[in-house]
Enzyme design. Structure first.
Site, PDB file in Angstrom:
ATOM      1  N   SER A  86       1.046   3.792  -3.249  1.00  0.00           N
ATOM      2  CA  SER A  86       0.684   5.201  -3.107  1.00  0.00           C
ATOM      3  C   SER A  86       1.840   6.091  -3.520  1.00  0.00           C
ATOM      4  O   SER A  86       1.631   7.161  -4.103  1.00  0.00           O
ATOM      5  CB  SER A  86       0.225   5.510  -1.683  1.00  0.00           C
ATOM      6  OG  SER A  86       1.208   5.186  -0.736  1.00  0.00           O
ATOM      7  N   GLY A  87       3.081   5.658  -3.268  1.00  0.00           N
ATOM      8  CA  GLY A  87       4.225   6.401  -3.773  1.00  0.00           C
ATOM      9  C   GLY A  87       4.274   6.419  -5.288  1.00  0.00           C
ATOM     10  O   GLY A  87       4.546   7.456  -5.908  1.00  0.00           O
ATOM     11  N   ALA A 134       0.838  -1.201   0.000  1.00  0.00           N
ATOM     12  CA  ALA A 134       0.000   0.000   0.000  1.00  0.00           C
ATOM     13  C   ALA A 134       0.874   1.253   0.000  1.00  0.00           C
ATOM     14  O   ALA A 134       0.600   2.220  -0.717  1.00  0.00           O
ATOM     15  CB  ALA A 134      -0.927   0.001   1.210  1.00  0.00           C
ATOM     16  N   ASP A 135       1.943   1.245   0.797  1.00  0.00           N
ATOM     17  CA  ASP A 135       2.893   2.355   0.790  1.00  0.00           C
ATOM     18  C   ASP A 135       3.524   2.526  -0.587  1.00  0.00           C
ATOM     19  O   ASP A 135       3.617   3.635  -1.119  1.00  0.00           O
ATOM     20  CB  ASP A 135       4.002   2.100   1.809  1.00  0.00           C
ATOM     21  CG  ASP A 135       3.590   2.411   3.231  1.00  0.00           C
ATOM     22  OD1 ASP A 135       2.711   3.263   3.422  1.00  0.00           O
ATOM     23  OD2 ASP A 135       4.147   1.797   4.156  1.00  0.00           O
ATOM     24  N   LEU A 136       4.001   1.422  -1.134  1.00  0.00           N
ATOM     25  CA  LEU A 136       4.711   1.496  -2.414  1.00  0.00           C
ATOM     26  C   LEU A 136       3.788   1.963  -3.530  1.00  0.00           C
ATOM     27  O   LEU A 136       4.175   2.796  -4.369  1.00  0.00           O
ATOM     28  CB  LEU A 136       5.326   0.138  -2.744  1.00  0.00           C
ATOM     29  CG  LEU A 136       6.410  -0.343  -1.778  1.00  0.00           C
ATOM     30  CD1 LEU A 136       6.744  -1.805  -2.020  1.00  0.00           C
ATOM     31  CD2 LEU A 136       7.662   0.512  -1.894  1.00  0.00           C
TER      32      LEU A 136
END
Length: 391
Positions: free
Chosen positions: A176-177, A172-174
Site C-alpha cells: 500500500s505504501g 500489505a503495508d509495504l
C-alpha cells in the site's frame, strides 16, 4: 537533497509502516520529508521490538530504522492550537501530504481534506486506510496480518490448504505504501497540466487484491479457487523447490524449451508419457517432483547449481538474510546505504531498489542518504523556518 524529487516538500502525518514506507520512497527520490510525530512516544514503530540498539536511555528500534530514512522529525500535538498552526504552516508550503489516520480523525481535528486543499489548492494528499474509505466496511481499522488474511493472500501461502501462512514481511503495508507513492507521482504529473492538487486513496485491502495477478483471474475468469500448495507453482511445472543430497535448490522451467534443455542436461526423456507439455506436467505434479528429485539425488547443492547454470536452467538457492546482505551482487546494486545516525553513529541500512542513469550511461542515483531521525530532532529548525515565513 538530491534526486528527481529534490524540489518537493512532503508532510508525513503517518505512523507504523504503510504511510512511512510511501514517504520513505519519496524521500529516497530526493523529496524533503518532514515527519510529524506525537509528542512523547512518536511513531508507534519506535516501540516495536526487540531488537533495539543503542544505550538504554536512547535506544532505537530497528523496525523504525527500516522505514524512516531521509526524513526530518518534529513532534506536534495537533490538539494544541500553536502546534496545529505549525502544521498548517507546513501544509501551506507542501507539495504532498500523506496520512493514514482512521476515517474521520482529521476532520475531528479541524484538518479535513477540504480544509487542507482550500488552504493549498496545489496540494496532493495521499490517504491510506485498512479497508477503504467508503463501502460497507469503510473506516474499519486495518493491520497487515489481518489484511493478508481478509484479502486472500494467506489462503494462497503455506504448505497446503489447511496451513494458511502470512508472508514473512508486512507485505500489505509495504504494497500500500508502494501503490501510494506511485499514485502521488501520477498526481504530481497531472498537477503540471492542471495546476491543481488531488486526493489519492489506497488501502491494505486494495494493495493485496491488486497483486492477486493470475490467482485473481483464475477465479474471476476460470472459476477456480486457488489454494496454498507449498513451494511449487500452481500453473507451471517443474517450478519450485526440489531436494538434493545435502539440501535443496529452486528451479524455474517457464517454457517448453527450458524443459527440453533440463531433460537433456540430466538424461531425462522430455517426451515421456504425461510429461511432454506443461499442462500435462501440472496435472501430474507429484510425478514431476519425484522425477526431478531422483535426478538430483546424487548431487550436492553447490555443484548442482553449477550444473544447472551450465545447462542454462534458471536456478538458485534459498538464502538466509545474513547471506543476502553479504552477497556481492546485492552490494553491486546499491541495496546497502551507509548513514550517520545522531546517537548510533555509523549505520548500514537496506537501500532503495531504484537506480538512475543519464543518457551517457553515467549513474546519477542519489547517494547522500540521511539516517532516520530522533524524535523531534529537527523541531527548532522547522519551527524557525515556519515562523520566519521561509519559502
Amino acid at each position: 537533497m538530491t534526486g528527481p524529487l529534490a524540489d518537493l516538500l512532503v508532510v508525513d502525518l503517518t505512523r507504523a509502516l504503510a504511510g512511512p514506507h510511501a514517504t520513505q520512497m519519496l524521500g529516497d527520490l530526493g523529496a524533503r520529508v518532514i515527519k510529524v510525530e506525537a509528542p512523547g512516544h512518536g511513531d508507534d514503530t519506535r516501540g516495536y521490538g526487540p531488537p533495539f540498539v543503542g544505550e538504554p536511555d536512547a535506544r532505537e528500534s530497528t523496525y523504525f530504522l527500516s522505514t524512516n530514512r531521509n526524513k526530518e522529525s518534529i513532534a506536534l500535538d495537533l490538539k494544541e492550537e500553536t502546534d496545529k498552526d505549525v502544521l498548517l504552516g507546513l501544509v501551506d508550503r507542501a507539495d504532498v501530504l500523506v496520512e493514514n489516520f482512521r476515517t474521520g480523525v482529521l476532520e475531528r481535528l479541524g484538518l479535513g481534506i477540504e480544509e487542507l486543499m482550500r488552504r493549498n489548492p496545489r496540494l496532493v494528499v495521499l490517504s491510506i486506510t485498512g479497508f477503504g474509505h467508503d463501502g460497507p466496511e469503510g473506516g474499519r481499522a486495518g493491520y497487515d496480518q489481518i489484511a493478508q488474511g481478509e484479502a486472500g493472500l494467506m489462503s494462497l501461502t503455506g504448505s497446503g490448504p489447511d496451513d494458511p501462512q502470512r508472508v514473512g514481511v508486512p507485505i500489505a503495508d509495504l504494497l500500500s505504501g508502494m501503490y501510494g507513492a506511485y499514485g502521488v507521482l501520477a498526481a504530481l504529473h497531472e498537477r503540471h497540466a492542471t495546476g491543481k492538487g488531488t486526493v489519492v486513496r489506497t488501502s491494505l485491502l486494495a494493495s493485496v487484491v491488486g497483486v492477486h495477478a493470475f490467482q485473481g483471474t483464475r477465479w474471476t475468469v476460470a472459476g477456480e479457487v486457488g489454494r496454498a500448495q507449498g513451494n511449487h507453482h500452481p500453473s507451471i511445472a517443474p517450478y519450485g523447490l526440489f531436494h538434493c543430497r545435502d539440501g535443496a535448490v529452486q528451479i524455474a522451467l517457464g517454457s517448453e524449451g527450458l524443459w527440453k534443455r533440463f531433460c537433456e542436461g540430466f538424461g531425462l526423456d522430455p517426451d515421456a508419457d504425461g510429461l511432454a507439455t506443461n499442462g500435462e506436467r501440472v496435472a501430474h505434479r507429484e510425478r514431476v517432483i519425484e522425477v526431478v528429485e531422483q535426478a538430483f539425488a546424487d548431487w550436492d547443492a553447490e555443484p548442482l547449481l553449477a550444473r544447472l547454470a551450465e545447462v542454462g536452467v534458471p536456478a538458485g538457492k534459498v538464502r538466509a538474510l545474513d547471506e543476502v546482505y553479504e552477497w556481492d551482487q546485492v552490494a553491486s546494486q546499491g541495496l546497502l546505504v551507509d548513514v550517520e545516525h545522531a546517537t548510533l553513529g555509523h549505520l548500514t541500512l537496506p537501500g532503495p531498489p531504484l537506480r538512475f542513469f543519464d543518457a551517457d550511461g553515467t549513474e546519477v542515483t542519489r547517494r547522500d542518504h540521511v539516517a532516520p531521525p530522533l524524535l523531534d530532532q529537527h523541531a527548532d529548525e522547522i519551527r524557525a523556518w515556519i515562523g520566519g515565513g521561509g519559502a
